[in-house]
Design a protein around this motif. Structure first.
Motif, PDB file in Angstrom:
ATOM      1  N   ALA A 188       0.852  -1.124   0.028  1.00  0.00           N
ATOM      2  CA  ALA A 188      -0.042   0.053   0.029  1.00  0.00           C
ATOM      3  C   ALA A 188       0.885   1.186   0.079  1.00  0.00           C
ATOM      4  N   PRO A 189       0.354   2.320  -0.618  1.00  0.00           N
ATOM      5  CA  PRO A 189       1.216   3.672  -0.862  1.00  0.00           C
ATOM      6  C   PRO A 189       1.250   4.386   0.420  1.00  0.00           C
ATOM      7  N   ILE A 190       0.837   4.017   1.553  1.00  0.00           N
ATOM      8  CA  ILE A 190       1.281   4.719   2.706  1.00  0.00           C
ATOM      9  C   ILE A 190       1.603   3.745   3.887  1.00  0.00           C
ATOM     10  N   ASN A 196      -8.146 -10.398  -5.677  1.00  0.00           N
ATOM     11  CA  ASN A 196      -8.822  -9.105  -6.315  1.00  0.00           C
ATOM     12  C   ASN A 196      -8.403  -7.958  -5.567  1.00  0.00           C
ATOM     13  N   HIS A 197      -9.161  -7.110  -5.226  1.00  0.00           N
ATOM     14  CA  HIS A 197      -8.989  -5.643  -4.737  1.00  0.00           C
ATOM     15  C   HIS A 197      -8.040  -5.553  -3.566  1.00  0.00           C
ATOM     16  N   HIS A 198      -6.961  -4.714  -3.507  1.00  0.00           N
ATOM     17  CA  HIS A 198      -6.229  -4.483  -2.298  1.00  0.00           C
ATOM     18  C   HIS A 198      -5.346  -5.850  -1.911  1.00  0.00           C
ATOM     19  N   ALA A 199      -5.178  -6.755  -3.012  1.00  0.00           N
ATOM     20  CA  ALA A 199      -4.349  -8.018  -2.695  1.00  0.00           C
ATOM     21  C   ALA A 199      -2.808  -7.488  -2.787  1.00  0.00           C
ATOM     22  N   ILE A 200      -2.377  -6.703  -1.781  1.00  0.00           N
ATOM     23  CA  ILE A 200      -1.046  -6.313  -1.822  1.00  0.00           C
ATOM     24  C   ILE A 200      -0.756  -6.156  -0.141  1.00  0.00           C
ATOM     25  N   LYS A 201       0.481  -6.203   0.095  1.00  0.00           N
ATOM     26  CA  LYS A 201       0.810  -5.944   1.679  1.00  0.00           C
ATOM     27  C   LYS A 201       0.205  -4.635   2.256  1.00  0.00           C
ATOM     28  N   SER A 202      -0.553  -4.748   3.511  1.00  0.00           N
ATOM     29  CA  SER A 202      -1.085  -3.700   4.114  1.00  0.00           C
ATOM     30  C   SER A 202      -2.479  -3.233   3.415  1.00  0.00           C
ATOM     31  N   GLY A 203      -2.860  -3.978   2.543  1.00  0.00           N
ATOM     32  CA  GLY A 203      -3.917  -3.636   1.592  1.00  0.00           C
ATOM     33  C   GLY A 203      -5.448  -3.586   2.404  1.00  0.00           C
TER      34      GLY A 203
END
Lengths: 317, 317, 317, 317, 317, 317
Positions: F103-105, F150-157
């Motif tokens: 996540a970008p934050i 799906n959506h937000h399947a990222i670290k800290s998503g």
């Protein structure tokens, strides 16, 4: 005279139970009372046009009244136009049970039959869990119906539903050896138990309303929460508790009927079908039992508006 | 070595039954044979790359072959790369039955159990009709599967399906007294009988194709026509014939599964649920029986792609 | 005065046909008669409040009555309040046909047009089969409607439906050369024929009820059984009989409308669309023909509650 | 040798049209070309493994090539392994038309047939409007297909679709007198016209892609906007323009197929069915025409995966 | 006395606005008037049984009347039985605005808020286009409702709907940086604008009927045509015009609600959700605002018949 | 070289993270390794054909490897053919974070932003409950993704999903005054929290599997049970706990997506739409951000296979 025997054009004098009562105003701007009266054979709408006295205090639901009335017709239905009405008195010696549709087996007997099935379980944890839940509901279970207006909407209907399902469960787990009877019995006994907290019912087995939690969560979710807590308190094996929660969650089978998950174990699959069979046999028997042979019923709402057929080979319970 | 025990990287020498065979051309433009081989534990794809001789004449479906092969992997599946192959010979003394998945009860025994239920019927007309239909199908019924690839797709699978349903029918009509057992037994015995003419199957119980009439009409319509004619020939009471036709017509329950009418009699309703239970118990047992505990299966196509769970409380047949 | 011309607030004296009659009890507890009266232009509800005499014996469906009545309004509809009523007498010289909506072509003429199409068939087997079925239904076919309340629910409506479809079939098989006209004509003539046994209709073309077999099997299944038997008796080529059965089975196209199979031959596909066109043109013409230009109809139930538009470019039959 | 006659294991030398070409890298990490080649009888995949020279410049779509190749099989399909390839030369005297599937009637002849129908219209406004639209599309209309891959995906396929629909429209408006033929002809001619701007097609009638406006709005909305503007420019009666727009909007009939409104006028209803009939007759003829009698096709994707039946009574165009 | 405060059994004297009026005939065959009366708090049915004078001329929709009436009950609803009625006079000094449910913000203020958002746009073409459309609708926009009977069916309801959506659009495009606010504002302002030509409404914000074009095409298609023409006249960049048309086309999201395409740009996706939120917040607030805490509403038709819950944590606007 | 910049035909030497690894057997019957490698820009399939050493021990998921490989094409995708491979060493000084989409934050910053919203709550009980739940999940919440694929399947998503929803919740509850912000914030923070126990994820934010309870009950049911227990332990007002449970239960909105009840309070309705908006904005931005202008994407599976459009007016985050 029983309600199912009323004939348009005649006059009747009889005792009935007040199921519901509404004070209304006529087109001539006078107050009247709109009743639903019932006995063991059915229900009938009745009007008291010439109502006097303290209308709020008189003839309330749950009371038995003696009425003299003419039998009229309104649209497709029979209706009573009340000529005289009074509350029943001790000297009338009316038997309350004659006015309440009730399961055909005695409630305590059915309760004991559940205990018999719990006793047959092999798993001590299962026994302990199911028994604890059952006993905590005993008072209400003895008279609760299984629904507001569909199958088993009678006094002790929930018990009757459980009992017949247990018998089916026993028979089918004798045929299908991949079924663990303990799990299936537990599922049968517990699947609808939280209907007791989802609906408010009178001791006559009549549902008056749905509860706040019943409307916001529903008996399936409420049941899972209940099992979860009691199993933890009793230190029941967590896999066992989880399987029972899964069976409760999945027993309506389709999402649009309230089950977000389909059964993932055979006992859950079979629980669903046993539940369906018992509901459908009840509804079909009710629709057909007073029909003549070689006739079709009116469309039955709860059976997708099917018009059932009573053949000369039909049997009734 | 049984097919289910094959391990990638090893070499195997064993007898298998040829289930299907296709002669193809490789990317190097040479002919090869693409087999499906089977034994009682499952199926495996096998390639014979270095194929010589009259490829059309050799190793045809229904024959047993001896192969030496290396066990490889292709995508998610095990595959055999055949090193040597020959047809089995008398001296091999292979037992054909070891290669064909078959119902766990002897076919004649099951056939006789059907006769036992027919014998219990009260109605002489019902007995006469069901017996006549049954006997006309006896030869095929002894080995026919109940489906091409779904539940009971094994030798004598149709008989096994009928037998387990009859046992459920007997148990449940003892619990639900509004059921006429004669009608229910008749429905169970006859509901899928025309699958015998809808599908062409080998004596090993493998469906090869659907028939012309099977595709243009389907076994439900074909079954109704058959009952209609035989009942007339035997002078059976027309209401009885009509009810059986209605049960056949409605037993798939939903239009999209082939039933233009839903059941209008309780025996038809119960027939549907008994049919569902037997199919689902079969499919679930098949999916779970070789699994370890506390594991989920891969998605099971025929069960709406559910991933079933094998708990430590599970039982297998 | 025709029913479609009745105006609220006026009084009318006219002859009408009794379509239905129910004896009921008023709120003042007196018997009254609730009629549906009809003439060729429509139907109207009528009340006879002051009913005297043997109410069961008088003014029954199928009889023509002379009424004097005031025209009132109830909810959105016109209603008659009957002042005087008597049965028509010979001296009234009323013409029964003026009261029954009937197809616009003479029944015998239409029947002969079917024979003309049968005559054009190349296949002797096809001719023989279709002719045999047609003749066996001739008596009823001359007056039967095609439905209880939807399209072509008029006297000789089924014949009219067949005739217009045959004309479309002829035209379209001239454009689409992959169509065998024999098969298509046979499908058109036979597709709905068993409606005659599915519904009980009076000679005035009014359906009173569905038959027992109609409800338990439906006209599609009944039609297949009929073709199957007659084709066998006449020794018709079995492929031909099978194709006609398949066309009957698939002509409703969607499972939820009663067809478990979709058409697998072009003639079946085209039969379905010709059937739809004829039904829809009939229903749309009926809804629009008495409308003013640049108006929308009320929602038409049988057309998915669409509100049709009558433009200044509209034409009526 | 025609593509439909290729046989696995043989070698072929023939001219084909390049339909598509992709330069790829083999598992041995070398470049190769993956072709789709076509002639009037069908398409075939072809590999040029040993590709040399400027691969981007050679053998592009729309060119005719001469290939020598061995015919192999890959999965269920025939495939060519190219041995030699060169571009066709003038001296080869190949006829481009032999490689492009084209409607069976000459394009100009079909265009003139449309003019004939416009000429028959009574309304001057209608004539003026339809003619103006038609002429503005003439160049593309002469070669455009009616779809990318479904019915009428051939050169001049859109014209052929219109022509056969016009003939059906003429025949059916002779049978159904509530139809205004002017309106119906206009609807037929204009209903799909904006497919010309929805899809980009080559002069060989092959759709390469959908346009930006085609994807964001679709041909139905684009058609309505077009009619709206031209009708205004030509001062056409606004009701007439509105009715044509409504027919375009509703001709796919169901919301999920792109029509937010169902037809509210009979001409719109009939337009939909004529459209369906023409598409289905085309697709069924295509699927069946090269089959042997008494065989079923493979599942046809565009016909809901039905397996069509070619009976001995079948006809082909 | 406000309509929401009427109590059965009392008598009331008050001014109300006539919303609708129908002259009917009673069962005693006398004319009476059936009114819907309204004030700012709701609507009530009223009967004038003893109607005299020129009933067609008196008490028409849009007029304010003074009535003396007794408050009765009919089925579940309150009803007025009118004793006296007269038209309001100047001397009554009634304020028309007290009778018309109206958006809570002044119309001109809301109109100016739209201008503020247009002013914030970066793209000159966008500004020009949106402003031109807005100004052409200004007169009607000041009073138009957003619907006939659902959300924002009040005077200036369409403006109020736009304003609240613009505020949400501004807030969310601050959070989601992949949104172009210009496009989103344009979509919000224009998405429903053609409702003004789809429905005929009075200056009191009451929709009386749908227009011809509204029924044959609908406001989505009408809006696209309008944007298409104005953008061309103003020489707006064609991509921009196309994107706005696509947003209008897709804002109902599902085909069955009127959108043949789903949004293909993020601004279209967000427009849909902002639209839904505003409609649902309006409907939920309306259903809950006059409820007591810890009660459920009756089933709300426009919210899929949900029974909403007013908790003690609820807030109302 | 980043994975998104790989070009077919070139050779690459770079560090990548092993996402998954499978040891397989080639058609030549030799073992090889099939990898999915990833960096921050994407994923790529890679084959190590010539694998030696202890294949089970080497190059496992979560490790960073240095590979030299040729870039090839397989079907539509880029693929690596590994020439050399070794594990990364300390001396390589690779930064693990360069390989994991995140996540970008910063996670702690986001966690604190949640605390900020909890702090704004008016209700002490609400604060207490939400805080207790939040803190009990803190460790996992800092790295958990919001989904498997799906959506937000990222670290800290999951944190990122919550934060953006909280911001929308704040903005919209400023516009819609019938919303209680406390309830809405609580719903946002807690609605998906049990995804942490429904899915097993690595600290890199990659979901490896669903848990047993996750599959048998799902995060919605698990979340309700969790709230129920903690609220009881903390003695939170039961109505408040019930409302939060109802919001969790209903936030998927449709039964087929897992919600057996639809929202009955406005905060639940708005929670659903805020959740949808955040998921859709994420997915659309991901699909469009690397596209050129005026292009359509390939069909996006998670957006109903829509092909999104990147216009020249598009913005990316």
């Amino acid at each position: 005279m029983f309600i199912k025997d009323l004939k348009v054009g005649e006059e009747v004098t009889a005792f009935y139970l007040v199921k519901s009562k509404n004070v209304k105003t006529s087109s001539a701007n006078k107050p009247y009372i709109d009743f639903t009266l019932q006995d063991i054979t059915g229900e009938v709408n009745a009007k008291l046009w010439d109502a006097k006295g303290d209308l709020e205090a008189l003839y309330n639901p749950g009371e038995i009244v003696k009425v003299q009335a003419s039998v009229t017709q309104w649209q497709q239905s029979v209706q009573l136009k009340i000529i005289k009405i009074r509350q029943s008195e001790d000297s009338d010696q009316v038997d309350y049970d004659n006015f309440i549709p009730t399961a055909p087996i005695d409630a305590e007997t059915m309760y004991n039959e559940i205990l018999y099935y719990i006793n047959k379980m092999d798993s001590a944890d299962m026994k302990k869990l199911v028994l604890a839940v059952l006993e905590s509901y005993k008072t209400e279970l003895l008279y609760y119906p299984a629904a507001k207006s569909n199958h088993h909407a009678i006094k002790s209907g929930l018990l009757y539903h459980i009992i017949r399902m247990l018998r089916s469960a026993e028979a089918l787990s004798g045929i299908y050896k991949n079924i663990n009877p303990d799990l299936l019995y537990a599922g049968v006994i517990l699947h609808d138990m939280e209907k007791i907290n989802e609906m408010d019912a009178t001791e006559a087995g009549v549902v008056e309303t749905y509860t706040k939690e019943g409307q916001l969560l529903g008996h399936i979710i409420m049941g899972i929460k209940r099992i979860d807590r009691i199993a933890e308190q009793l230190n029941v094996d967590s896999e066992l508790s989880l399987l029972i929660q899964h069976m409760i969650l999945s027993h309506h089978y389709e999402p649009e009927f309230g089950s977000p998950k389909k059964p993932l174990i055979p006992e859950g699959e079979l629980l669903h079908y046993i539940d369906m069979i018992d509901a459908r046999m009840y509804d079909m028997n009710k629709a057909l039992k007073d029909m003549d042979d070689e006739q079709f019923t009116d469309p039955v709402f709860v059976l997708d508006r099917r018009r059932l057929y009573k053949s000369k080979y039909s049997k009734s319970e």
